[in-house]
Design an enzyme around this catalytic site. Structure first.
Site, mmCIF file in Angstrom:
data_model
loop_
_atom_site.group_PDB
_atom_site.id
_atom_site.type_symbol
_atom_site.label_atom_id
_atom_site.label_comp_id
_atom_site.label_asym_id
_atom_site.label_seq_id
_atom_site.Cartn_x
_atom_site.Cartn_y
_atom_site.Cartn_z
ATOM 1 N N ASN A 130 0.594 -1.282 0.076
ATOM 2 C CA ASN A 130 -0.393 0.110 0.231
ATOM 3 C C ASN A 130 0.344 1.258 -0.022
ATOM 4 O OD1 ASN A 130 0.724 -0.897 2.385
ATOM 5 N ND2 ASN A 130 -1.453 0.511 3.648
ATOM 6 N N GLU A 227 3.319 -4.880 12.306
ATOM 7 C CA GLU A 227 2.551 -3.962 11.622
ATOM 8 C C GLU A 227 1.466 -4.514 11.434
ATOM 9 O OE1 GLU A 227 2.685 -0.840 12.844
ATOM 10 O OE2 GLU A 227 5.370 -0.531 13.684
ATOM 11 N N CYS A 261 -3.360 1.726 6.998
ATOM 12 C CA CYS A 261 -3.708 1.330 7.995
ATOM 13 C C CYS A 261 -4.730 1.861 9.199
ATOM 14 C CB CYS A 261 -2.728 0.460 8.234
ATOM 15 S SG CYS A 261 -1.342 1.557 8.386
HETATM 16 P P1 NAP Z 1 -0.289 -9.089 3.088
HETATM 17 O O1 NAP Z 1 -1.608 -9.529 2.262
HETATM 18 O O2 NAP Z 1 -0.746 -9.389 4.643
HETATM 19 O O3 NAP Z 1 0.819 -8.675 2.575
HETATM 20 C C1 NAP Z 1 1.811 -8.220 3.444
HETATM 21 C C2 NAP Z 1 3.107 -8.896 2.996
HETATM 22 O O4 NAP Z 1 3.164 -10.076 3.714
HETATM 23 C C3 NAP Z 1 3.281 -9.033 1.595
HETATM 24 O O5 NAP Z 1 4.516 -8.983 0.976
HETATM 25 C C4 NAP Z 1 2.953 -10.529 1.046
HETATM 26 O O6 NAP Z 1 3.000 -11.390 0.156
HETATM 27 C C5 NAP Z 1 2.889 -11.565 2.859
HETATM 28 N N1 NAP Z 1 2.202 -12.321 3.015
HETATM 29 C C6 NAP Z 1 0.835 -12.584 2.550
HETATM 30 N N2 NAP Z 1 1.373 -14.056 3.174
HETATM 31 C C7 NAP Z 1 1.925 -13.990 4.073
HETATM 32 C C8 NAP Z 1 1.682 -15.587 5.364
HETATM 33 N N3 NAP Z 1 0.922 -16.305 5.330
HETATM 34 N N4 NAP Z 1 3.066 -15.501 5.963
HETATM 35 C C9 NAP Z 1 4.245 -14.427 5.817
HETATM 36 N N5 NAP Z 1 3.858 -13.686 4.446
HETATM 37 C C10 NAP Z 1 2.855 -12.995 3.953
HETATM 38 O O7 NAP Z 1 -1.536 -7.863 3.418
HETATM 39 P P2 NAP Z 1 -1.427 -6.611 2.542
HETATM 40 O O8 NAP Z 1 -2.617 -7.275 1.506
HETATM 41 O O9 NAP Z 1 -0.630 -6.918 1.174
HETATM 42 O O10 NAP Z 1 -1.490 -4.694 3.246
HETATM 43 C C11 NAP Z 1 -2.399 -4.845 3.537
HETATM 44 C C12 NAP Z 1 -2.477 -4.941 5.167
HETATM 45 O O11 NAP Z 1 -1.159 -4.715 5.920
HETATM 46 C C13 NAP Z 1 -4.097 -4.309 5.383
HETATM 47 O O12 NAP Z 1 -4.203 -5.051 6.360
HETATM 48 C C14 NAP Z 1 -3.486 -3.514 6.547
HETATM 49 O O13 NAP Z 1 -3.973 -2.380 7.476
HETATM 50 C C15 NAP Z 1 -2.190 -3.622 6.898
HETATM 51 N N6 NAP Z 1 -0.656 -2.493 6.559
HETATM 52 C C16 NAP Z 1 -1.023 -2.031 8.212
HETATM 53 C C17 NAP Z 1 0.610 -0.866 8.359
HETATM 54 C C18 NAP Z 1 1.218 -0.642 10.094
HETATM 55 O O14 NAP Z 1 1.726 -0.389 9.562
HETATM 56 N N7 NAP Z 1 0.255 -1.506 10.791
HETATM 57 C C19 NAP Z 1 0.769 -0.122 7.395
HETATM 58 C C20 NAP Z 1 0.769 -0.678 6.398
HETATM 59 C C21 NAP Z 1 -0.718 -2.172 6.080
HETATM 60 P P3 NAP Z 1 2.766 -11.876 -1.036
HETATM 61 O O15 NAP Z 1 2.074 -9.668 -1.526
HETATM 62 O O16 NAP Z 1 3.861 -12.639 -1.330
HETATM 63 O O17 NAP Z 1 1.727 -12.629 -0.596
#
Ligand code: NAP
Length: 454
Positions: A130, A227, A261
């Site tokens: 994002n 995070e 987020c």
């Molecule tokens: P995501 O699907 O969880 O992916 C994030 C990262 O994790 C990607 O590199 C993804 O790789 C990897 N990943 C996915 N499944 C995994 C698993 N089972 N084990 C280890 N790694 C895994 O999240 P997103 O859709 O990219 O991002 C959106 C989420 O991030 C939202 O929930 C948002 O709130 C959160 N976020 C939080 C913050 C904060 O600072 N708190 C900031 C930004 C975003 P692949 O792409 O290869 O699947």
């Protein structure tokens, strides 16, 4: 192969070959070797690399911004601001890390006793799409300045951004093996975490990915910083400046096409000003233009991926079937790409998906509260705890509620929640644990070591 897909039209931009297990092992070994020298490099030399990386980013701002727009659809103007913020965090840690990492003398019965902060080694970062640059630089700047090496596993749909970031560090004077991207899907991450070369892991992503990363890290007793998601409440008290509150609420809901987020997600308004707020908020949401992210007139582009857009649309449908009223949007346009319009739901109650789940897109949930205490109670009825915001003209009341009453990693008064290199960032409950940014962030991946000399 891993594909980058343009979310405006769903066409493949580029395809990347995944690294094999032996290639990943080689990358990790090289990083470990690089760390042995880097940990002895003075802060002033490390800082030069960060400052050069910041200069590179600014010089190549258009190239980086374009890649973000193409891969995940944010507007070009927002992408440019993101590049500038990354330069800021690099310069911030270049300037302040030595001070943050100074030994702390503690008076005891020893001749000399002190606490010193030593780097851990190779740290893995698993990052989301994002904010493809910001999330990485806010991890990388303190981690590298502390004397660690870093491995980036970026979200698969922003692999082009990952490689550009690697290139910037490569040209910054940083040893070439010290910051490296691995191209591999999320399901392979656990294998990297348990590799003995990796000393700790930082994940920014969904709660589901957080559980998976924490489980793998826990199985080999490695530290992780998580995070995760949020469902930030924006609380509007009866004495708030409604026009201003609605302006910030709309801004925070729609920035990055709602995919932040710390976006405002639940709007909790006290009864006495509810109708007034709803009217102003709705007008402002209606005025926002969804369109080509390269077009200066667009307030929001598409969602980052079609599957995520479909998930969002399904959440809105479920929210309506569970009693929410659709005031605006909610209809998927019949064009290719991951488009989803600004959407407003009213009459949202606890138990409704728009209240209980993270809505990661431009759909707002309006919630009516009987009074101020009830509004805070509703704000705290969440499994998350990332950010929160309160709007009131009584600053003392706002400060009291922010400090004592609202359960979140940060609480802002009369403005939207944002990250800032000078302030710690992170959440509680299902929003994760650990902190990034500020003096707190740089201490996450160090050995806080006691030295006692009698
Ligand atoms: P995501 O699907 O969880 O992916 C994030 C990262 O994790 C990607 O590199 C993804 O790789 C990897 N990943 C996915 N499944 C995994 C698993 N089972 N084990 C280890 N790694 C895994 O999240 P997103 O859709 O990219 O991002 C959106 C989420 O991030 C939202 O929930 C948002 O709130 C959160 N976020 C939080 C913050 C904060 O600072 N708190 C900031 C930004 C975003 P692949 O792409 O290869 O699947």
């Amino acid at each position: 192969m891993i594909h980058s897909i343009n979310p405006t039209n769903n066409e493949i931009i580029a395809s990347y070959k995944e690294h094999s297990a032996s290639e990943i092992e080689h990358i990790l070994l090289e990083a470990e070797n690089g760390f042995k020298d880097w940990k002895t490099v003075p802060f002033s030399e490390r800082a030069k690399c960060m400052n050069t990386a910041a200069e590179q980013l600014i010089l190549r701002k258009a190239e980086f911004s374009r890649m973000m727009v193409l891969e995940m659809g944010k507007t070009f103007a927002q992408a440019e601001s993101e590049v500038e913020k990354c330069a800021w965090v690099l310069r911030y840690y270049a300037e302040n890390s030595e001070k943050f990492m100074e030994d702390e003398i503690i008076e005891t019965d020893a001749q000399k006793s002190f606490v010193t902060f030593q780097p851990l080694g190779v740290i893995l970062a698993v990052m989301p799409w994002n904010f493809p640059l910001w999330q990485v630089f806010r991890f990388a700047a303190p981690t590298l300045m502390a004397g660690n090496a870093a491995i980036l596993k970026h979200a698969s749909n922003v692999t082009g951004c990952a490689l550009l970031i690697e290139d910037v560090f490569c040209k910054s004077g940083l040893p070439n093996n010290l910051f490296k991207a691995v191209i591999t899907p999320g399901r392979e991450v656990s294998k990297i975490i348990i590799n003995p070369i990796i000393k700790a892991v930082s994940l920014t992503g969904s709660t589901a990915a957080g559980i998976s990363v924490a489980t793998a890290a826990g199985s080999v007793l490695k530290k992780c910083v998580l995070e995760l998601g949020g469902s930030d409440p924006y609380i509007v008290f009866g004495d708030a400046d409604i026009e201003k509150a609605a302006e910030f609420c709309v801004f925070s809901r729609l920035i990055n096409a709602g995919q932040s987020c710390i976006a405002a997600k639940r709007f909790i308004i006290v009864e006495e000003v509810y109708s007034q707020f709803e009217e102003v908020f709705l007008e402002k949401m209606k005025s926002k233009k969804m369109g080509d992210p390269f077009d200066k007139g667009s307030d929001l582009g598409p969602q980052a991926r079609v599957d995520l857009r479909d998930e969002l649309s399904e959440q809105v449908h479920r929210s309506v079937s569970n009693g929410a009223r659709l005031l605006l949007g909610g209809i998927v346009p019949e064009t290719s790409g991951a488009w989803y319009p600004p959407t407003v739901l009213s009459g949202v109650l606890p138990g409704n998906p728009a209240f209980d789940e993270e809505i990661f897109g431009p759909a707002a949930a309006l919630i009516k509260a009987g009074n101020e205490l009830k509004a805070i109670e509703l704000a705290n009825m969440s499994s998350f705890g990332l950010g929160a915001s309160i709007f009131t003209s009584d600053l003392q009341k706002g400060e009291h509620a922010a400090k004592y009453l609202v359960n979140a990693g940060s609480c802002f008064v009369n403005t939207f929640v944002k990250s800032d290199p000078r302030l710690p960032f992170g959440g509680i409950n299902e929003s994760g644990y650990g902190r990034e940014l500020s003096a707190y962030g740089i201490k996450e991946f160090v050995n806080i070591k006691t030295v006692f000399i009698k």
